[in-house]
Motif scaffolding. Sequence first.
Motif, PDB file in Angstrom:
ATOM      1  N   UNK A   1       0.939  -1.015   0.033  1.00 36.20           N
ATOM      2  CA  UNK A   1      -0.298   0.095  -0.084  1.00 36.20           C
ATOM      3  C   UNK A   1       1.094   1.574  -0.016  1.00 36.20           C
ATOM      4  N   UNK A   2       0.731   1.935  -1.388  1.00 31.96           N
ATOM      5  CA  UNK A   2       1.616   3.338  -1.012  1.00 31.96           C
ATOM      6  C   UNK A   2       0.707   4.339  -1.023  1.00 31.96           C
ATOM      7  N   UNK A   3       1.097   5.588  -0.472  1.00 34.06           N
ATOM      8  CA  UNK A   3       2.785   5.875  -0.256  1.00 34.06           C
ATOM      9  C   UNK A   3       3.334   4.699   0.797  1.00 34.06           C
ATOM     10  N   UNK A   4       1.944   4.580   1.951  1.00 34.80           N
ATOM     11  CA  UNK A   4       2.752   3.792   2.981  1.00 34.80           C
ATOM     12  C   UNK A   4       4.286   2.813   3.667  1.00 34.80           C
ATOM     13  N   UNK A   5       3.982   1.937   2.110  1.00 30.97           N
ATOM     14  CA  UNK A   5       4.558   0.976   2.620  1.00 30.97           C
ATOM     15  C   UNK A   5       6.421   1.131   1.385  1.00 30.97           C
TER      16      UNK A   5
ATOM     17  N   UNK B   1       3.029  23.475  -3.094  1.00 29.07           N
ATOM     18  CA  UNK B   1       1.959  22.968  -2.965  1.00 29.07           C
ATOM     19  C   UNK B   1       0.885  23.012  -3.014  1.00 29.07           C
ATOM     20  N   UNK B   2       1.058  24.457  -2.114  1.00 28.79           N
ATOM     21  CA  UNK B   2      -0.752  25.051  -1.617  1.00 28.79           C
ATOM     22  C   UNK B   2      -1.395  25.067  -2.557  1.00 28.79           C
ATOM     23  N   UNK B   3      -3.126  24.464  -2.613  1.00 30.77           N
ATOM     24  CA  UNK B   3      -3.783  24.558  -3.395  1.00 30.77           C
ATOM     25  C   UNK B   3      -4.326  23.310  -4.666  1.00 30.77           C
ATOM     26  N   UNK B   4      -2.765  22.527  -4.833  1.00 35.22           N
ATOM     27  CA  UNK B   4      -2.831  21.730  -5.270  1.00 35.22           C
ATOM     28  C   UNK B   4      -3.857  20.182  -4.171  1.00 35.22           C
ATOM     29  N   UNK B   5      -4.896  19.661  -5.549  1.00 36.34           N
ATOM     30  CA  UNK B   5      -4.809  18.272  -5.013  1.00 36.34           C
ATOM     31  C   UNK B   5      -4.211  17.188  -4.325  1.00 36.34           C
ATOM     32  N   UNK B   6      -4.327  16.100  -3.377  1.00 37.42           N
ATOM     33  CA  UNK B   6      -3.232  15.691  -2.386  1.00 37.42           C
ATOM     34  C   UNK B   6      -4.098  14.549  -3.736  1.00 37.42           C
ATOM     35  N   UNK B   7      -4.618  14.427  -4.675  1.00 34.10           N
ATOM     36  CA  UNK B   7      -4.546  13.520  -5.863  1.00 34.10           C
ATOM     37  C   UNK B   7      -4.196  13.847  -7.236  1.00 34.10           C
ATOM     38  N   UNK B   8      -3.957  15.145  -6.714  1.00 30.94           N
ATOM     39  CA  UNK B   8      -2.604  15.387  -7.950  1.00 30.94           C
ATOM     40  C   UNK B   8      -1.238  15.363  -7.780  1.00 30.94           C
TER      41      UNK B   8
ATOM     42  N   UNK C   1       3.609  11.757  -8.066  1.00 31.20           N
ATOM     43  CA  UNK C   1       4.644  10.537  -6.246  1.00 31.20           C
ATOM     44  C   UNK C   1       4.558   9.029  -7.390  1.00 31.20           C
ATOM     45  N   UNK C   2       3.161   8.916  -7.989  1.00 30.92           N
ATOM     46  CA  UNK C   2       3.396   7.756  -8.394  1.00 30.92           C
ATOM     47  C   UNK C   2       4.440   7.572  -9.895  1.00 30.92           C
ATOM     48  N   UNK C   3       4.637   8.822 -10.424  1.00 38.24           N
ATOM     49  CA  UNK C   3       6.171   8.947 -11.454  1.00 38.24           C
ATOM     50  C   UNK C   3       6.788   8.487 -11.383  1.00 38.24           C
TER      51      UNK C   3
END
Length: 421
Positions: free
Chosen positions: A290-294, A338-345, A350-352
Amino acid sequence: MIRLDLTGTEKYCSLTDEELRAAAAAHRSLLEGTGVESDKTGWLTLADRILTGECRDILAAAEKIKSDSKVLVVLGIGGSYLGARAAIEMLQPEGDVEILFAGNGLSPTYIRNVIRTLGDRDFSVNVISKSGTTMETSLGFRVFKDLLEKKYGEAEAAKRIYATTDAVKGALKGLSDRKGYTTFVVPDDVGGRFSVLSAVGLLPMAVAGIDIVNVLTVAARTMKELNECTEGNPAEIYAAVRQNLYRSGKAIEILACFEPCFRFMGEWWKQLYGESEGKDGKGLFPAYVEYTADLHSMGQMIQDGERNIVETAILFDTDRQQISVPDEASNADGFGGLVGRTFGDVCRVVADAVREAHVDGGVPNVRLNVEACDEAGFAQIVTFFELSCAISGYLEGVNPFNQPGVEVYKANMIRRLGTKK
Ligand code: PA5
């Protein structure tokens, strides 16, 4: 349709025409029923069959449970449990009935906790066992049947018990007929780990508030699309890539997702691939992270440990919820940019970064893009993995539909406990 992105495998694997032809041939033999144990491929048409068959009865039972219960206790293990739990955790429906799972182990602490969580609320029981003789499920059923009968009396308890089992044979079927329980069928041509789109998964899902007609409709459509796709079929290619990497020395496949609600989908996937491919001394060992935890624990091993890992990452195009990074006057953490950017974005970037690191570190990465973490996404993922797993098993040269290995401990257990079966 799930989109397969093989950018992260290019450095490690390029499929030959022969490998692609072999995957297409394995797929064809599934569809034509010429492969090994072809009488266990009923899951290919399961969604269609349920839609025009048992679906109405499942929905009626779900309505009855919703009208007289606050909790549904679902008893089952392995393929008789993981799919329903995976769906409910992934989709987080907002129904009024809480689903509690038991009969999936022998921990007394766990059973006591379920009883405590149940409290004095009105409840029903769905006992699920194809064989009808699985010890964990049978013993769990004894406990919750007893509670039901003490609370409601034997006759009313029988109206609150729903048994999902073989159509004609087995101890649970016999007991259900004698006691008058409502019964649902685990189809003969569908093994436990391929049964989530039968009453096995659908009754708990419907009670929880999932639109099972939507799930089945998308699953039926996805199966048709995958079975008719002749050019660049993603289920065939995923199977071929896994087998190619396995032959090149990879021993472990980690499935990774950035959504914690996907954890039990990971458990479902582990069973599907582990039980289907792990035999005859062969098979990629399936694990879930489970990312990003792992990334802050197993990330070290993935990046830098023995180079025997393949990574398959599930990414959703959209997010069910939105939350933006808030402003913070001192910017003490240095993340003000990062202010204003969504966590999903942020997560997708991060996935890349993770893929880049792992590919550079010697871990080929297969990416599966799914539009949304919703009912349609669930149906697409289930259909894709079931089909690709069976193709992959045929390519590996094993029978993907049996599980002789799980019988060994059972025989020892019965001998040591002194029970007949
Ligand atoms: O995939 C399988 O066949 C197994 O995981 C079974 O589902 C599991 O052992 C439970 O069996 P049963 O449904 O007979 O109780």
